[in-house]
Design an enzyme around this catalytic site. Structure first.
Site, PDB file in Angstrom:
ATOM      1  N   TYR A 102     -19.898   8.529 -16.224  1.00 12.13           N
ATOM      2  CA  TYR A 102     -19.985   7.088 -15.972  1.00 12.13           C
ATOM      3  C   TYR A 102     -20.969   6.818 -14.819  1.00 12.13           C
ATOM      4  CZ  TYR A 102     -18.295   2.411 -14.766  1.00 12.13           C
ATOM      5  OH  TYR A 102     -18.197   1.077 -14.480  1.00 12.13           O
TER       6      TYR A 102
ATOM      7  N   ASP B 211     -12.168  12.528 -16.970  1.00  8.15           N
ATOM      8  CA  ASP B 211     -12.085  11.092 -17.247  1.00  8.15           C
ATOM      9  C   ASP B 211     -11.801  10.945 -18.742  1.00  8.15           C
ATOM     10  OD1 ASP B 211     -12.659   8.417 -17.908  1.00  8.15           O
ATOM     11  OD2 ASP B 211     -14.089   8.220 -16.257  1.00  8.15           O
TER      12      ASP B 211
ATOM     13  N   ARG C  13       0.867  -1.187   0.000  1.00  6.86           N
ATOM     14  CA  ARG C  13       0.000   0.000   0.000  1.00  6.86           C
ATOM     15  C   ARG C  13       0.902   1.234   0.000  1.00  6.86           C
ATOM     16  NH1 ARG C  13      -2.433   1.439   4.234  1.00  6.86           N
ATOM     17  NH2 ARG C  13      -2.497  -0.568   5.285  1.00  6.86           N
TER      18      ARG C  13
HETATM   19  C1  LIG Z   1     -15.462   1.648 -16.791  1.00  6.97           C
HETATM   20  C2  LIG Z   1     -15.373   3.087 -16.547  1.00  6.97           C
HETATM   21  C3  LIG Z   1     -14.965   3.590 -15.312  1.00  6.97           C
HETATM   22  C4  LIG Z   1     -14.748   2.700 -14.112  1.00  6.97           C
HETATM   23  O1  LIG Z   1     -13.657   1.890 -14.279  1.00  6.97           O
HETATM   24  P1  LIG Z   1     -13.485   0.493 -13.485  1.00  6.97           P
HETATM   25  O2  LIG Z   1     -12.100   0.118 -13.791  1.00  6.97           O
HETATM   26  O3  LIG Z   1     -14.528  -0.436 -14.035  1.00  6.97           O
HETATM   27  O4  LIG Z   1     -13.731   0.783 -12.041  1.00  6.97           O
HETATM   28  C5  LIG Z   1     -14.816   4.953 -15.177  1.00  6.97           C
HETATM   29  N1  LIG Z   1     -15.055   5.790 -16.202  1.00  6.97           N
HETATM   30  C6  LIG Z   1     -15.470   5.346 -17.402  1.00  6.97           C
HETATM   31  C7  LIG Z   1     -15.722   6.317 -18.477  1.00  6.97           C
HETATM   32  C8  LIG Z   1     -15.650   3.987 -17.609  1.00  6.97           C
HETATM   33  O5  LIG Z   1     -16.087   3.554 -18.783  1.00  6.97           O
END
Ligand SMILES: *Cc1c(COP(=O)(O)O)cnc(C)c1O
Length: 397
Positions: free
Chosen positions: A112, A184, A59
């Site tokens: 998301y 994102d 960690r």
């Molecule tokens: C899948 C996804 C996430 C989450 O990712 P995980 O690895 O499944 O936790 C976040 N943002 C977007 C745009 C996604 O498609």
């Protein structure tokens, strides 16, 4: 040797590998040890004092995971990166890193799903409020900002209807108000879009998608300035504990080596399929930001060097039975959640869990139940088009 600037593909393959550190091993070893031991009291206590610069416990830092972090930071043109055990761990840890009770967040509505749930519901228990905006105009954003706004949370493009936000304009406004901007960037990947270069503070990826690319790993990453990565390394990373495991990091490194090759192919295939669908008489509309027919095409051309393999479309029917027929007839596109792997997938929104909570969220997000999302894989485009063509023949519209 003089320091030269290598191309993205060369960096994906070689950057941060340093085989000489590992007895010349051409692929890095998997450091599957939870802790590191020290020979003396002095060396041990020195390492504990500066955990960010040393290997102490899983960690914390791990040599295998570090390679993935360095490669991704380099690709995103960021100073530093920290990997997490999932995209959601990266998202929640980052958001929590900047807020306290009484603060306010502005977020794009179409983010998301689980992230929307975190912002719209979970986090309200800590007296943190989020205003949701469409993201189409900076004016709308300006109006949503309050004195207590600490974060502007973006996803560009979004991953069902592929809506974009003007990243450089938003970054400029946020800087004037001293608000942190988070994007994102999972859809575009650092190969096609670098939000940090547009003035955005922090980029997040779900590495479970294209960065891993082989549907065999769940991981997340946060990229940004050294100060911020250090801040998250000291608090949310160890306290919430959403760590990535070394074997998963090793798979991620392996995926990253072919990222540019795969993304070119995904882009190529997606364009062919988007064009095919757009001209098909049974298709009502196609959502893919790099089609000239799209309303945000100019912004897409400005911000994106290309597009990934994720797109969506609607049939000229509001009969869910026809959607069912279509997806049941597909031979190469398989039904499944997630996206970004080598394999083609189909996800009809109508098939998503139909409990009250999901339905409520889908409504709030304005997600049409007739939407069909395709994750276009790396197969031969002609086979994928043939598959869609024969399946469309089975439907009435
Ligand atoms: C899948 C996804 C996430 C989450 O990712 P995980 O690895 O499944 O936790 C976040 N943002 C977007 C745009 C996604 O498609």
């Amino acid at each position: 040797m003089k320091k030269v600037k290598f191309g993205v593909q060369t960096d994906c393959i070689h950057y941060a590998d340093e085989p000489e550190r590992f007895l010349g091993a051409v692929t890095p070893p998997i450091f599957q040890n939870s802790l590191f031991v020290y020979p003396t009291f002095k060396k041990f206590s020195k390492a504990l004092e500066k955990q960010a610069q040393n290997y102490v416990y899983m960690r914390g830092n791990n040599p295998t995971i570090e390679i993935a972090e360095k490669k991704i930071a380099k690709l995103e043109k960021g100073e530093s990166a920290k990997c997490f055990g999932s995209g959601m761990a990266a998202i929640t840890s980052t958001i929590l890193s900047f807020i306290k009770a009484g603060d306010h967040i502005v977020s794009v509505r179409n983010v998301y799903g689980p992230c929307y749930e975190f912002l719209s519901s979970y986090i309200t228990r800590f007296n943190i409020e989020t205003s949701f905006i469409s993201g189409f105009s900076t004016e709308e954003l300006r109006e949503a900002i309050r004195r207590s706004t600490k974060i502007i949370y973006l996803e560009s493009p979004t991953t069902f209807t592929f809506q974009l936000q003007n990243l450089s304009e938003i970054a400029k406004l946020a800087k004037q108000r001293r608000i942190v901007t988070i994007v994102d960037n999972s859809w575009a990947t650092p190969y096609f879009q670098n939000p940090l270069e547009m003035g955005i503070d922090i980029v997040i990826h779900s590495c479970s998608k294209y960065l891993g690319g082989h549907s065999d790993v769940v991981a997340g990453v946060v990229v940004g300035k050294k100060d911020f990565i250090e801040q998250i390394f000291q608090s949310e990373f160890p306290l919430l504990g959403g760590i990535l495991h070394p074997f998963d990091a090793w798979l991620l490194i392996r995926g990253l080596r072919t990222l540019p090759l795969r993304m070119e192919r995904h882009f190529n295939n997606a364009l062919k399929i988007a064009n095919f669908l757009e001209s098909h008489p049974k298709v009502l509309k196609v959502n893919y930001p790099l089609l000239p027919s799209q309303s945000q095409y100019q912004l897409a051309k400005k911000q994106l060097r290309g597009g990934s393999g994720l797109l969506s479309f609607e049939l000229k029917t509001d009969n869910i039975k026809e959607i069912e027929k279509l997806v049941n007839s597909l031979k190469i596109f398989r039904l499944g959640v997630s996206w970004g792997g080598y394999e083609s997938l189909v996800l009809p929104v109508a098939a998503l869990r139909k409990d009250e909570k999901t339905e409520k969220i889908q409504k709030e997000l304005g997600l049409s139940p007739y939407l069909i999302r395709l994750s276009v894989g790396l197969e031969d485009a002609k086979d994928l088009i043939f598959d869609l063509e024969q399946a469309l023949l089975q439907t009435r519209s």
